[in-house]
Design a protein around this motif. Structure first.
Motif, PDB file in Angstrom:
ATOM      1  N   GLU A  50     -10.305 -13.618 -69.459  1.00 28.08           N
ATOM      2  CA  GLU A  50      -9.610 -14.549 -70.263  1.00 28.08           C
ATOM      3  C   GLU A  50      -8.563 -15.773 -69.281  1.00 28.08           C
ATOM      4  O   GLU A  50      -7.479 -15.012 -68.984  1.00 28.08           O
ATOM      5  N   LEU A  51      -9.528 -16.770 -69.176  1.00 24.51           N
ATOM      6  CA  LEU A  51      -8.344 -17.778 -68.622  1.00 24.51           C
ATOM      7  C   LEU A  51      -6.963 -18.271 -69.315  1.00 24.51           C
ATOM      8  O   LEU A  51      -7.560 -18.840 -70.444  1.00 24.51           O
ATOM      9  N   ARG A  52      -6.184 -18.616 -68.525  1.00 21.17           N
ATOM     10  CA  ARG A  52      -5.352 -19.110 -69.274  1.00 21.17           C
ATOM     11  C   ARG A  52      -4.950 -20.976 -68.762  1.00 21.17           C
ATOM     12  O   ARG A  52      -5.725 -20.780 -67.993  1.00 21.17           O
ATOM     13  N   ARG A  53      -4.713 -21.221 -70.340  1.00 18.06           N
ATOM     14  CA  ARG A  53      -5.001 -22.920 -69.557  1.00 18.06           C
ATOM     15  C   ARG A  53      -3.646 -23.169 -70.379  1.00 18.06           C
ATOM     16  O   ARG A  53      -2.340 -22.797 -70.744  1.00 18.06           O
ATOM     17  N   GLY A  54      -3.074 -24.787 -70.193  1.00 10.43           N
ATOM     18  CA  GLY A  54      -2.971 -25.483 -70.214  1.00 10.43           C
ATOM     19  C   GLY A  54      -1.331 -25.509 -68.981  1.00 10.43           C
ATOM     20  O   GLY A  54      -1.262 -24.859 -68.170  1.00 10.43           O
ATOM     21  N   PRO A  55       0.345 -25.687 -69.922  1.00  7.59           N
ATOM     22  CA  PRO A  55       1.315 -26.093 -68.005  1.00  7.59           C
ATOM     23  C   PRO A  55       1.474 -24.560 -67.546  1.00  7.59           C
ATOM     24  O   PRO A  55       1.371 -23.876 -67.903  1.00  7.59           O
ATOM     25  N   TRP A  56       1.656 -24.921 -66.695  1.00 11.16           N
ATOM     26  CA  TRP A  56       1.321 -23.944 -65.470  1.00 11.16           C
ATOM     27  C   TRP A  56       3.374 -23.568 -65.492  1.00 11.16           C
ATOM     28  O   TRP A  56       3.985 -23.800 -65.639  1.00 11.16           O
ATOM     29  N   THR A  57       3.337 -22.139 -65.489  1.00  6.29           N
ATOM     30  CA  THR A  57       4.059 -20.975 -64.766  1.00  6.29           C
ATOM     31  C   THR A  57       5.181 -21.560 -64.049  1.00  6.29           C
ATOM     32  O   THR A  57       3.757 -21.351 -62.790  1.00  6.29           O
ATOM     33  N   VAL A  58       5.923 -21.105 -64.177  1.00  6.92           N
ATOM     34  CA  VAL A  58       7.217 -20.480 -62.570  1.00  6.92           C
ATOM     35  C   VAL A  58       6.103 -19.273 -61.782  1.00  6.92           C
ATOM     36  O   VAL A  58       6.197 -19.342 -60.172  1.00  6.92           O
ATOM     37  N   GLU A  59       5.850 -18.031 -62.545  1.00  9.93           N
ATOM     38  CA  GLU A  59       5.719 -17.273 -61.631  1.00  9.93           C
ATOM     39  C   GLU A  59       3.613 -17.650 -61.496  1.00  9.93           C
ATOM     40  O   GLU A  59       3.483 -17.366 -60.339  1.00  9.93           O
ATOM     41  N   GLU A  60       3.105 -18.880 -62.280  1.00 11.08           N
ATOM     42  CA  GLU A  60       1.904 -18.875 -61.112  1.00 11.08           C
ATOM     43  C   GLU A  60       1.952 -20.537 -60.352  1.00 11.08           C
ATOM     44  O   GLU A  60       1.584 -18.680 -59.466  1.00 11.08           O
ATOM     45  N   ASP A  61       3.124 -20.886 -60.382  1.00 13.90           N
ATOM     46  CA  ASP A  61       3.586 -21.489 -59.185  1.00 13.90           C
ATOM     47  C   ASP A  61       3.881 -20.691 -57.650  1.00 13.90           C
ATOM     48  O   ASP A  61       2.951 -21.161 -57.021  1.00 13.90           O
ATOM     49  N   LEU A  62       4.429 -19.722 -58.161  1.00  8.49           N
ATOM     50  CA  LEU A  62       4.441 -19.263 -56.825  1.00  8.49           C
ATOM     51  C   LEU A  62       3.716 -17.999 -56.397  1.00  8.49           C
ATOM     52  O   LEU A  62       3.775 -18.065 -55.165  1.00  8.49           O
ATOM     53  N   ALA A  63       2.608 -18.178 -57.021  1.00  8.17           N
ATOM     54  CA  ALA A  63       1.705 -16.896 -56.819  1.00  8.17           C
ATOM     55  C   ALA A  63       0.850 -18.316 -56.159  1.00  8.17           C
ATOM     56  O   ALA A  63       0.489 -17.164 -54.848  1.00  8.17           O
ATOM     57  N   LEU A  64       0.124 -18.771 -56.466  1.00 10.75           N
ATOM     58  CA  LEU A  64      -0.334 -19.895 -55.624  1.00 10.75           C
ATOM     59  C   LEU A  64       0.209 -20.305 -54.354  1.00 10.75           C
ATOM     60  O   LEU A  64      -0.521 -20.391 -53.602  1.00 10.75           O
ATOM     61  N   ILE A  65       1.722 -20.628 -54.326  1.00 10.31           N
ATOM     62  CA  ILE A  65       2.049 -21.106 -53.716  1.00 10.31           C
ATOM     63  C   ILE A  65       2.060 -19.922 -52.534  1.00 10.31           C
ATOM     64  O   ILE A  65       1.565 -20.413 -50.885  1.00 10.31           O
ATOM     65  N   ASN A  66       2.481 -19.055 -52.738  1.00 12.06           N
ATOM     66  CA  ASN A  66       2.863 -17.904 -51.949  1.00 12.06           C
ATOM     67  C   ASN A  66       0.931 -17.256 -51.188  1.00 12.06           C
ATOM     68  O   ASN A  66       1.047 -16.784 -49.606  1.00 12.06           O
ATOM     69  N   TYR A  67       0.263 -17.802 -51.822  1.00 11.86           N
ATOM     70  CA  TYR A  67      -1.204 -16.665 -51.091  1.00 11.86           C
ATOM     71  C   TYR A  67      -1.762 -17.797 -50.639  1.00 11.86           C
ATOM     72  O   TYR A  67      -2.069 -17.912 -49.489  1.00 11.86           O
ATOM     73  N   ILE A  68      -1.202 -19.177 -50.814  1.00 14.84           N
ATOM     74  CA  ILE A  68      -1.733 -20.576 -49.835  1.00 14.84           C
ATOM     75  C   ILE A  68      -1.266 -20.737 -48.644  1.00 14.84           C
ATOM     76  O   ILE A  68      -1.812 -20.658 -47.448  1.00 14.84           O
ATOM     77  N   ALA A  69       0.266 -20.083 -48.554  1.00 11.30           N
ATOM     78  CA  ALA A  69       0.991 -20.059 -47.471  1.00 11.30           C
ATOM     79  C   ALA A  69       0.283 -18.731 -46.460  1.00 11.30           C
ATOM     80  O   ALA A  69       0.601 -19.522 -45.814  1.00 11.30           O
ATOM     81  N   THR A  70      -0.547 -18.008 -47.671  1.00  3.92           N
ATOM     82  CA  THR A  70      -0.202 -16.521 -46.583  1.00  3.92           C
ATOM     83  C   THR A  70      -1.704 -16.842 -45.832  1.00  3.92           C
ATOM     84  O   THR A  70      -2.559 -16.492 -44.830  1.00  3.92           O
ATOM     85  N   HIS A  71      -2.644 -17.353 -47.196  1.00  5.95           N
ATOM     86  CA  HIS A  71      -4.206 -18.057 -46.654  1.00  5.95           C
ATOM     87  C   HIS A  71      -4.984 -19.090 -46.769  1.00  5.95           C
ATOM     88  O   HIS A  71      -6.045 -19.263 -46.016  1.00  5.95           O
ATOM     89  N   GLY A  72      -3.960 -19.767 -46.817  1.00  5.33           N
ATOM     90  CA  GLY A  72      -4.818 -21.576 -46.814  1.00  5.33           C
ATOM     91  C   GLY A  72      -5.472 -21.629 -48.067  1.00  5.33           C
ATOM     92  O   GLY A  72      -5.607 -20.748 -49.018  1.00  5.33           O
ATOM     93  N   GLU A  73      -5.481 -23.102 -47.873  1.00  4.89           N
ATOM     94  CA  GLU A  73      -6.468 -23.706 -49.131  1.00  4.89           C
ATOM     95  C   GLU A  73      -7.801 -23.753 -48.907  1.00  4.89           C
ATOM     96  O   GLU A  73      -8.243 -23.193 -48.043  1.00  4.89           O
TER      97      GLU A  73
END
Length: 282
Positions: free
Chosen positions: A16-39
């Motif tokens: 089930e995919l989420r849509r709409g505005p991003w939450t802080v938790e989602e942002d942090l998850a994305l930032i931290n994942y990219i910081a570790t693994h790259g985009e």
DNA sequence: AACCGGGTCAACCGCAATACC
DNA sequence: CGGTATTGCGGTTGACCCGGT
């Protein structure tokens, strides 16, 4: 907002995919994942990062909001001027990547932001003038009236600005020097930026401080379009406009730049006169 | 205080190009 | 070489904000 998604691809069916505005938790998850693994590889990135988002959504969020070198805050007059100029050069051709191309000349600004700026501000004026945004009349109006006025506003702002303008949290320095050949292609371009990207994992405190910063940016542009009748040299000290249009009445308006907005470039009388001119030229 | 309308902008959508298998 | 996945773009939508009434 999310829920009944009838257009899910087979790849998306199992989640089930989420849509709409991003939450802080989602942002942090994305930032931290990219910081570790790259985009890159956005679909698999979304899954691996545990985000219930499409790869497209993750890519968009990163490129337009979370990326370290994305600038937030209002589009400055200088940037507005550059957008109009570049659009006047490229907007009339079948350019598939118009906005991203313009974005290359505004460090830290995204194509989406520039596109929004154009649609909300420039097209608003076309509407006020009751003419098509692609018409020659409107383009002439932009070139011979709007752009010189923007330049004057930048000059006025530079003249009245305090010598020290508060804390600067982000510094951008861009140099754009371009010549236009007869096909309106840039023949020489140099661009640099001294943003210092952050790529390490961040905490929620870092997250909020990042959102709060990046307002006060110094830009330093040198734009020189040869072959046409315009050229600018502007930086945070002031602007020189070298427009070739002799029919510009640069000194008839005393009030239009007094307001501290970026939009009200002309008053009711201006619009009336412009409409008359446009009608006469049809 | 409530409503309304316009402006703004983050986010989504559809499509075409490109990469990959 | 063809099919599929991914990427990147422009167009569009809709939520939110703000000023006016």
């Amino acid at each position: 907002m999310d829920g009944n998604n009838n257009n899910k691809t087979s790849r998306e069916d199992d989640m089930e995919l989420r849509r709409g505005p991003w939450t802080v938790e989602e942002d942090l998850a994305l930032i931290n994942y990219i910081a570790t693994h790259g985009e890159g590889r956005w679909n698999s990135l979304a899954r691996s990062a545990g985000l219930k988002r499409t790869g497209k959504s993750c890519r968009f969020r990163w490129l337009n909001y979370l990326r370290p070198d994305v600038r937030r805050g209002n589009i400055t007059l200088e940037e507005q001027l550059l957008i109009i100029e570049l659009h006047s050069c490229w907007g009339n051709r079948q350019s598939l990547d118009l906005w991203s191309k313009i974005a290359q000349y505004l460090p830290g600004r995204t194509d989406n932001e520039i596109k929004n700026c154009w649609r909300t501000r420039v097209q608003k004026h076309a509407k006020q003038l009751k003419c098509d945004v692609n018409s020659k009349q409107f383009k002439d109006t932009m070139r011979y009236l709007w752009m010189p006025r923007l330049v004057e506003r930048i000059q006025a702002a530079a003249a009245t600005a305090p010598t020290t303008s508060g804390p600067t949290t982000t510094t951008a320095s861009a140099v754009v020097f371009s010549d236009l050949d007869q096909s309106n292609n840039f023949t020489h371009t140099s661009l640099n930026s001294n943003f210092t990207p952050e790529t390490s994992a961040i905490s929620s405190d870092d997250y909020y401080s990042r959102q709060a910063s990046s307002q006060d940016v110094n830009l330093d542009y040198h734009v020189n379009f040869q072959g046409e009748n315009c050229g600018y040299v502007f930086n945070n000290q002031g602007v020189d406009y070298q427009g070739g249009a002799d029919n510009i009445e640069k000194n008839t308006q005393q009030q239009w730049y007094a307001e501290d907005t970026t939009d009200n470039l002309w008053n009711v009388e201006d619009i009336y006169v412009l409409q008359q001119q446009l009608n006469n030229s049809l």
